[in-house]
Design an enzyme around this catalytic site. Structure first.
Site, PDB file in Angstrom:
ATOM      1  N   ASP A 194      35.988  -8.769  35.954  1.00  0.00           N
ATOM      2  CA  ASP A 194      35.480  -7.401  35.878  1.00  0.00           C
ATOM      3  C   ASP A 194      36.166  -6.480  36.887  1.00  0.00           C
ATOM      4  O   ASP A 194      36.772  -6.921  37.867  1.00  0.00           O
ATOM      5  CB  ASP A 194      33.977  -7.374  36.154  1.00  0.00           C
ATOM      6  CG  ASP A 194      33.158  -7.895  34.991  1.00  0.00           C
ATOM      7  OD1 ASP A 194      33.755  -8.391  34.014  1.00  0.00           O
ATOM      8  OD2 ASP A 194      31.909  -7.819  35.066  1.00  0.00           O
ATOM      9  N   HIS A 209      35.815 -11.334  39.505  1.00  0.00           N
ATOM     10  CA  HIS A 209      36.208  -9.926  39.601  1.00  0.00           C
ATOM     11  C   HIS A 209      37.685  -9.833  39.969  1.00  0.00           C
ATOM     12  O   HIS A 209      38.134 -10.521  40.884  1.00  0.00           O
ATOM     13  CB  HIS A 209      35.363  -9.186  40.648  1.00  0.00           C
ATOM     14  CG  HIS A 209      33.936  -9.006  40.229  1.00  0.00           C
ATOM     15  ND1 HIS A 209      33.009 -10.023  40.305  1.00  0.00           N
ATOM     16  CD2 HIS A 209      33.283  -7.931  39.705  1.00  0.00           C
ATOM     17  CE1 HIS A 209      31.840  -9.589  39.848  1.00  0.00           C
ATOM     18  NE2 HIS A 209      31.977  -8.323  39.481  1.00  0.00           N
TER      19      HIS A 209
END
Length: 289
Positions: free
Chosen positions: A103, A248
């Protein structure tokens, strides 16, 4: 009586001078510096001024993950049960497959490092990208596409969607579509909500817009900037066939994700040794990207 008023005058004068002296430069007591911690680092902990300038990408509007994220809500499991054709947290356990997802990219610091690790191990993943960052870094976005990874929609400014109107969400999704299409020529079909926050009203709207909504079943907790060994433990101790694993590839500019990159480089061969195959989210749920 005269002495009384003189005493009062003298006392007031002393109080005034004391206040004035306290306001003079160098006379104030220094305020204690707020200690740095893994979850709330001081900006200077990791980056030089030049690095901060390079890292100055569009920020996460809803705030850093460490200040917003909640434990994985049971409500998302209920949503997958009610909307199995449009919302996925995990796949069935009958195939030895997992999906790596990343992400909050792209950025110039950690996204290229993640891509290097994936290329080294010949693994494909799914990247949920912010539209504002795609617009700022189209070349990194194209590298993600060119190396065979899937790009998903992660809103334009990363707001906390349940606190915003459905109309605001529509705008976030459409603007991110435009940014990704301009950078790669492709329209994303998969969506992940910032912070994983989703409700039924927004899910139905995203379904009407042609999206498949993706959550996760394993959280690396890399956003807490944990040591490498802790990230490895979080993933390896919780992964099962059908897992969608959350990492992430970008974040708040103060966040240091280098331990995530180190952990990823060790997690992939460990899972491969267990007979696990790495697939993209569309491959896992048999939906078109």
């Amino acid at each position: 009586m005269v002495f009384h008023w003189r005493s009062i005058f003298l006392l007031c004068t002393l109080l005034f001078l004391s206040t004035l002296t306290g306001c003079m430069p160098g006379t104030q007591k220094s305020q204690p510096k707020q200690p740095s911690s893994p979850e709330h680092p001081q900006p200077s902990t990791y980056f030089s001024p030049k690095e901060r300038e390079v890292a100055n990408l569009p920020t996460l509007e809803g705030g850093p993950e460490y200040s917003i994220r909640k434990p994985h809500p049971v409500s998302n499991d209920l949503l997958q049960r009610k909307y199995p054709d449009v919302f996925v947290l995990r796949a069935p356990r009958n195939r030895n497959e997992v999906a790596l997802t990343f992400d909050d990219g792209p950025d110039q610091r950690f996204t290229p490092q993640v891509l290097d690790v994936l290329k080294k191990h010949r693994v494909k993943a799914t990247f949920f990208l912010m539209g504002s960052r795609v617009k700022a870094l189209p070349e990194v976005t194209r590298r993600i596409r060119d190396e065979g990874h899937v790009i998903g929609n992660h809103t334009y400014w990363h707001p906390n969607l349940p606190k915003e109107s459905v109309e605001r969400m529509d705008w976030e999704v459409r603007e991110t579509e435009k940014s990704i299409q301009q950078a790669t020529g492709d329209r994303p079909r998969f969506f992940r909500a910032p912070y994983g926050e989703m409700d039924e009203k927004r899910l139905r709207r995203l379904r009407d817009m042609g999206y498949y909504i993706t959550g996760w079943s394993v959280d690396s907790l890399d956003w807490r900037q944990l040591p490498t060994e802790e990230i490895k433990h979080n993933v390896l101790s919780n992964t099962h066939p059908g897992s969608i694993i959350l990492f992430h590839s970008g974040g708040h500019w103060t966040q240091d994700l280098s331990t995530m990159v180190e952990a990823l480089d060790e997690i992939i061969p460990r899972l491969k040794a267990d007979g696990i195959r790495f697939v993209t989210v569309p491959e896992m749920v048999k939906k078109g990207s």
